[in-house]
Design an enzyme around this catalytic site. Sequence first.
Site, PDB file in Angstrom:
ATOM      1  N   ASP A 159     -12.504  -6.102  -1.863  1.00 38.60           N
ATOM      2  CA  ASP A 159     -13.257  -7.350  -1.754  1.00 38.60           C
ATOM      3  C   ASP A 159     -14.593  -6.962  -1.265  1.00 38.60           C
ATOM      4  O   ASP A 159     -14.921  -5.712  -0.773  1.00 38.60           O
ATOM      5  CB  ASP A 159     -12.648  -8.326  -0.805  1.00 38.60           C
ATOM      6  CG  ASP A 159     -12.316  -7.649   0.480  1.00 38.60           C
ATOM      7  OD1 ASP A 159     -10.951  -7.063   0.807  1.00 38.60           O
ATOM      8  OD2 ASP A 159     -12.975  -7.722   1.534  1.00 38.60           O
ATOM      9  N   GLU A 176       0.811  -1.186   0.032  1.00 37.43           N
ATOM     10  CA  GLU A 176       0.025  -0.078   0.130  1.00 37.43           C
ATOM     11  C   GLU A 176       0.786   1.202   0.052  1.00 37.43           C
ATOM     12  O   GLU A 176       0.459   2.208  -0.205  1.00 37.43           O
ATOM     13  CB  GLU A 176      -0.957  -0.188   1.207  1.00 37.43           C
ATOM     14  CG  GLU A 176      -2.081  -1.156   1.204  1.00 37.43           C
ATOM     15  CD  GLU A 176      -2.962  -1.305   2.140  1.00 37.43           C
ATOM     16  OE1 GLU A 176      -4.176  -1.669   2.179  1.00 37.43           O
ATOM     17  OE2 GLU A 176      -2.319  -1.111   3.311  1.00 37.43           O
ATOM     18  N   MET A 228      -9.083  -2.137   8.794  1.00 37.39           N
ATOM     19  CA  MET A 228      -8.497  -2.473  10.228  1.00 37.39           C
ATOM     20  C   MET A 228      -7.616  -1.372  10.672  1.00 37.39           C
ATOM     21  O   MET A 228      -6.902  -1.532  11.873  1.00 37.39           O
ATOM     22  CB  MET A 228      -7.900  -3.732  10.098  1.00 37.39           C
ATOM     23  CG  MET A 228      -8.512  -4.838   9.654  1.00 37.39           C
ATOM     24  SD  MET A 228      -7.731  -6.459   9.421  1.00 37.39           S
ATOM     25  CE  MET A 228      -7.285  -6.729  11.099  1.00 37.39           C
ATOM     26  N   GLU A 229      -7.429  -0.098  10.232  1.00 39.49           N
ATOM     27  CA  GLU A 229      -6.722   1.022  10.606  1.00 39.49           C
ATOM     28  C   GLU A 229      -7.269   2.345  10.840  1.00 39.49           C
ATOM     29  O   GLU A 229      -6.925   3.213  11.678  1.00 39.49           O
ATOM     30  CB  GLU A 229      -5.531   1.012   9.879  1.00 39.49           C
ATOM     31  CG  GLU A 229      -4.606  -0.427   9.816  1.00 39.49           C
ATOM     32  CD  GLU A 229      -4.894  -1.534   8.744  1.00 39.49           C
ATOM     33  OE1 GLU A 229      -5.832  -0.777   7.789  1.00 39.49           O
ATOM     34  OE2 GLU A 229      -4.724  -2.471   8.684  1.00 39.49           O
ATOM     35  N   GLY A 263     -12.657  -3.808   2.677  1.00 40.47           N
ATOM     36  CA  GLY A 263     -13.806  -4.558   2.026  1.00 40.47           C
ATOM     37  C   GLY A 263     -14.915  -3.581   1.869  1.00 40.47           C
ATOM     38  O   GLY A 263     -15.183  -2.657   2.495  1.00 40.47           O
TER      39      GLY A 263
END
Length: 238
Positions: A206, A16, A182-183, A82
């Site tokens: 996704d 990333e 997640m961050e 996601g």
Amino acid sequence: MENKRPIGIIGAMGVEVRALLDAMEETGQERFAGLVFHVGSLSGAPCVIAQCGEGKVNAAVCAQTMILQYAPRLVINVGVAGGVGLNIGDLVVASACVQHDFDATPMGYPLGNLFLYRDEGEPEQRIELPADGAAAALLLEEAQAIYGGAYSGIVATGDQFVADKAKNQWLHETFGAKAVEMEGGSIAQVCYMNRTPFAVLRAISDNADGGSPVDFPAFTQECAAKTARLLTQALGRL
Ligand code: SAH
């Protein structure tokens, strides 16, 4: 001088940040808590770029260290996520972030209710942490030309990879989320506590519903290249 302060860019995974590091003119790097902070400029705009690692704690350590060491005037979190009701390849620019796994509901608090000790006295209670409006608007405008669909919306963060239809639906119903990762919400909290403006850019990798057909690493790389293009174009205007 205010405009000499760098813009901080944080991504969780190597893939990333790699394209951004390739595009940056690096003048130096420093290591704190095992994390490497690359200092330099992107299209002439001063910046500091770091890979934080996956999850909320890694992201918080990175954001707080970046703020204390480099005093960025804006922190931008980039990466994949996601999708919640979006298509793979779309981009979400956060209007606000939430932490979907912060749960004090047995104590009578709503889900995601955070306790923020930024000011003296009782903690402020908040579910949504708002992104910087001007930065988000500019990034969204630049993104329209690069991504199939670029949307403003809530980014939901938790220490779990979501790949479940029911959970996906729940994120939509509970928080009005458009993306799950997640961050972002962790970086948002650190920035909020430090009164540092932040933005979150997430490309949908996704469907977060258990039916993700894409090759995650390959797709993430493609998204990262687009994000690097976007930020290279946008940084001078931020
Ligand atoms: N690096 C490991 C683990 C990745 S964890 C690997 O590639 O196998 C997933 C990362 O992508 C996190 O940084 C998270 O922010 C983001 N992400 C993408 N899709 C996600 C989803 N459906 N749920 C949660 N996080 C997601």
